[in-house]
Design a protein around this motif. Sequence first.
Motif, mmCIF file in Angstrom:
data_model
loop_
_atom_site.group_PDB
_atom_site.id
_atom_site.type_symbol
_atom_site.label_atom_id
_atom_site.label_comp_id
_atom_site.label_asym_id
_atom_site.label_seq_id
_atom_site.Cartn_x
_atom_site.Cartn_y
_atom_site.Cartn_z
ATOM 1 N N SER A 105 0.828 -1.214 0.000
ATOM 2 C CA SER A 105 0.000 0.000 0.000
ATOM 3 C C SER A 105 0.855 1.253 0.000
ATOM 4 N N ALA A 106 2.070 1.144 0.515
ATOM 5 C CA ALA A 106 3.015 2.263 0.482
ATOM 6 C C ALA A 106 3.961 2.152 -0.705
ATOM 7 N N PHE A 107 4.457 0.958 -0.972
ATOM 8 C CA PHE A 107 5.464 0.780 -2.017
ATOM 9 C C PHE A 107 4.988 1.265 -3.382
ATOM 10 N N HIS A 108 3.751 0.925 -3.760
ATOM 11 C CA HIS A 108 3.261 1.328 -5.081
ATOM 12 C C HIS A 108 3.272 2.850 -5.230
ATOM 13 N N LEU A 109 2.921 3.563 -4.165
ATOM 14 C CA LEU A 109 2.916 5.024 -4.215
ATOM 15 C C LEU A 109 4.324 5.589 -4.233
ATOM 16 N N VAL A 110 5.203 5.004 -3.439
ATOM 17 C CA VAL A 110 6.600 5.450 -3.440
ATOM 18 C C VAL A 110 7.205 5.264 -4.829
ATOM 19 N N LYS A 111 6.986 4.106 -5.402
ATOM 20 C CA LYS A 111 7.531 3.807 -6.732
ATOM 21 C C LYS A 111 7.055 4.825 -7.767
ATOM 22 N N GLY A 112 5.792 5.209 -7.679
ATOM 23 C CA GLY A 112 5.235 6.122 -8.658
ATOM 24 C C GLY A 112 5.581 7.579 -8.435
ATOM 25 N N PHE A 113 5.638 7.995 -7.181
ATOM 26 C CA PHE A 113 5.841 9.413 -6.894
ATOM 27 C C PHE A 113 7.301 9.784 -6.652
ATOM 28 N N LEU A 114 8.159 8.813 -6.406
ATOM 29 C CA LEU A 114 9.569 9.147 -6.212
ATOM 30 C C LEU A 114 10.171 9.838 -7.440
#
Length: 225
Positions: A105-114
């Motif tokens: 739930s966090a990793f997908h957002l980190v991957k996209g917004f980093l």
Amino acid sequence: MSRNIIITGAAGNLGTAVVEKFKREGYHIIALVQPNKDEQVEEADDIYEVDVTDENAVAEFIKEYQMQYGELDALAMIVGGFAMGSITETNQEDFENMFKLNFFSAFHLVKGFLPIMKNQKKGTMLFVGARPALQLEDAVGKLAYAMSKKLIFDLAEIVGEETKETSIRSHIFVPSIIDTPQNRDSMPDADYSKWVTPTDIAESMHFAVNTPALQNTTFKLYGEV
């Protein structure tokens, strides 16, 4: 110019407190809620139904975000779950469920917004950890939960290393027992005054986002428990 913050799990107890705090401080609130649950977030400026555990759904949201908003000041990843279970009581499905809720739930957002934050050379990522991931004596009986949250600490640290030459910051907030109606119902004989409140955590998150001197900090919000 608007200061944009994305808040996942925005309709939950902690999410609501974070939304209210950042709204009072003048941020533009982009709230993410569960699909098909008719969840309401009164203080949000914009609401999106996104399953943040679904890699493709998150990727589609990020495309929409870039078209609608451009830059991102802060990303608060609050979605998560809890489950009991000792070593002998825990199976692969339990691990998969906890990893999905607490890590992916966090990793997908980190991957996209980093990449977006790298391009703008600034931004703050706010993660929610858990004390059993830091203190193994507290992990007894909560194996899958503790191990899934441990990955959050590792992810935040790796993000910090990857962005150390920029103004991107990665902070982790580690509550003990949060004072919520659900926790009160499950522990009716506890002393609630010793628990950390959602408002306490929200205040800490706002402080972290607005204090550039803090670099990749772990906030231990244990109350008196």
